[in-house]
Design an enzyme around this catalytic site. Structure first.
Site, PDB file in Angstrom:
ATOM      1  N   ASP A  13       0.859  -1.179   0.000  1.00 45.23           N
ATOM      2  CA  ASP A  13       0.000   0.000   0.000  1.00 45.23           C
ATOM      3  C   ASP A  13       0.904   1.240   0.000  1.00 45.23           C
ATOM      4  O   ASP A  13       2.093   1.159   0.328  1.00 45.23           O
ATOM      5  CB  ASP A  13      -0.902  -0.024   1.238  1.00 45.23           C
ATOM      6  CG  ASP A  13      -1.952   1.072   1.212  1.00 45.23           C
ATOM      7  OD1 ASP A  13      -2.462   1.364   0.125  1.00 45.23           O
ATOM      8  OD2 ASP A  13      -2.247   1.635   2.282  1.00 45.23           O
ATOM      9  N   ASP A  15      -0.261   4.994   1.008  1.00 46.47           N
ATOM     10  CA  ASP A  15      -0.499   5.873   2.152  1.00 46.47           C
ATOM     11  C   ASP A  15      -0.439   5.086   3.450  1.00 46.47           C
ATOM     12  O   ASP A  15      -1.111   4.069   3.608  1.00 46.47           O
ATOM     13  CB  ASP A  15      -1.865   6.556   2.019  1.00 46.47           C
ATOM     14  CG  ASP A  15      -1.907   7.515   0.837  1.00 46.47           C
ATOM     15  OD1 ASP A  15      -1.058   8.416   0.786  1.00 46.47           O
ATOM     16  OD2 ASP A  15      -2.773   7.343  -0.035  1.00 46.47           O
ATOM     17  N   ASP A 209      -1.172  -0.882   6.078  1.00 43.29           N
ATOM     18  CA  ASP A 209      -1.288  -0.249   7.392  1.00 43.29           C
ATOM     19  C   ASP A 209      -2.687  -0.412   7.980  1.00 43.29           C
ATOM     20  O   ASP A 209      -2.946   0.092   9.063  1.00 43.29           O
ATOM     21  CB  ASP A 209      -0.947   1.238   7.306  1.00 43.29           C
ATOM     22  CG  ASP A 209      -2.005   2.027   6.533  1.00 43.29           C
ATOM     23  OD1 ASP A 209      -2.301   1.643   5.386  1.00 43.29           O
ATOM     24  OD2 ASP A 209      -2.527   3.019   7.079  1.00 43.29           O
TER      25      ASP A 209
END
Length: 259
Positions: A13, A15, A209
């Site tokens: 990922d 961000d 995250d």
């Protein structure tokens, strides 16, 4: 438990893993550099459908992260590939920005508000009430409802912003029709990404995250999963989920030596 095969390809990922509020997370540059030097296939993923891969390449490069255009995979690209497989050369009424409209044009779709095959909802900075009303009417007339991603809020310097999932809920309430979401946590986004790389899930890993999108999608696609603690899911939240990542690390810096 069967021993996992060595990791030959990586999906990560963007961000919360590589960058946070426009600033690279320490170790992200070393991770990308080592990936590129290793020659292993990799993709940087984002559920945000606003930008084209070329836009994101430029934005990341300004931050010191050199990610080639072909190594960027967005929910807009996953949506376009899905629609191209489902109904080649179809038509769509689109609420979104260049990342989504370009992806649909590139697969030969015609964008129209006249009896489209699909209403496709993506991310935009300016959700128009007029456009949402048009989407409701077209869906009521038979257009199929597709969304790039289910994220209900997005980040900004001033605080959370309503995102695709929140607007989709409004349209669903007005039509009684739920959309098909192409982006995470739908493992479709992982599988289409792996197919793009020519990679297999058994020898691939997903870094994220968020437990509810990144880890869930990676797990359901059959990949090893790594949760970094530099984004939305905190260490105290992990146990509240009925599934676990393969490994939890503090940040992307801890994964450089795994490559």
């Amino acid at each position: 438990m069967a021993e996992r095969k060595p990791i030959e390809s990586w999906l990560t990922d963007m961000d919360g893993v590589l960058i946070h509020e426009g600033v690279p997370i320490p170790g992200a540059d070393a991770f990308i550099k080592k990936l590129r030097e290793s020659g292993k296939p990799f993709l940087v993923l984002t559920n945000n459908s606003i930008y084209t891969p070329r836009d994101l390449h430029a934005r990341l490069r300004r931050m010191g992260l050199d990610v080639p255009v072909e190594n960027i995979w967005t929910s807009a690209l996953a949506t376009a590939q899905f629609l191209g497989d489902q109904r080649p050369d179809g038509t769509a009424y689109v609420i979104g920005e260049a990342g989504l409209t370009t992806a649909l044009h590139d697969i030969g779709y015609v964008l129209t508000d006249h009896e489209p095959d699909y209403v496709v909802l993506g991310e935009t900075r300016t959700y128009s009430f007029e456009a949402m009303t048009q989407a409701v009417r077209l869906i009521n007339r038979g257009a199929r409802f597709i969304c790039t991603n289910p994220d209900e809020t997005g980040p900004s310097a001033e605080g959370p912003l309503p995102a695709t999932g929140a607007v989709a809920a409004l349209i669903t309430k007005a039509t009684g029709r739920k959309p098909y979401f192409a982006g995470k946590p739908n493992p479709l986004m992982m599988r289409t990404g792996l197919n793009t790389l020519g990679a297999h899930s058994e020898t691939s890993a997903m870094i994220g995250d968020r437990m509810d999108t990144d880890v869930l999608a990676g797990m359901e696609a059959g990949m090893q999963t790594f949760l970094v603690l530099t984004g939305l899911t905190g260490p105290d939240q992990i146990e509240s989920y009925p599934y676990r990542p393969s490994k939890v690390v503090d940040s992307i810096a801890d994964l450089v030596d795994w490559i």
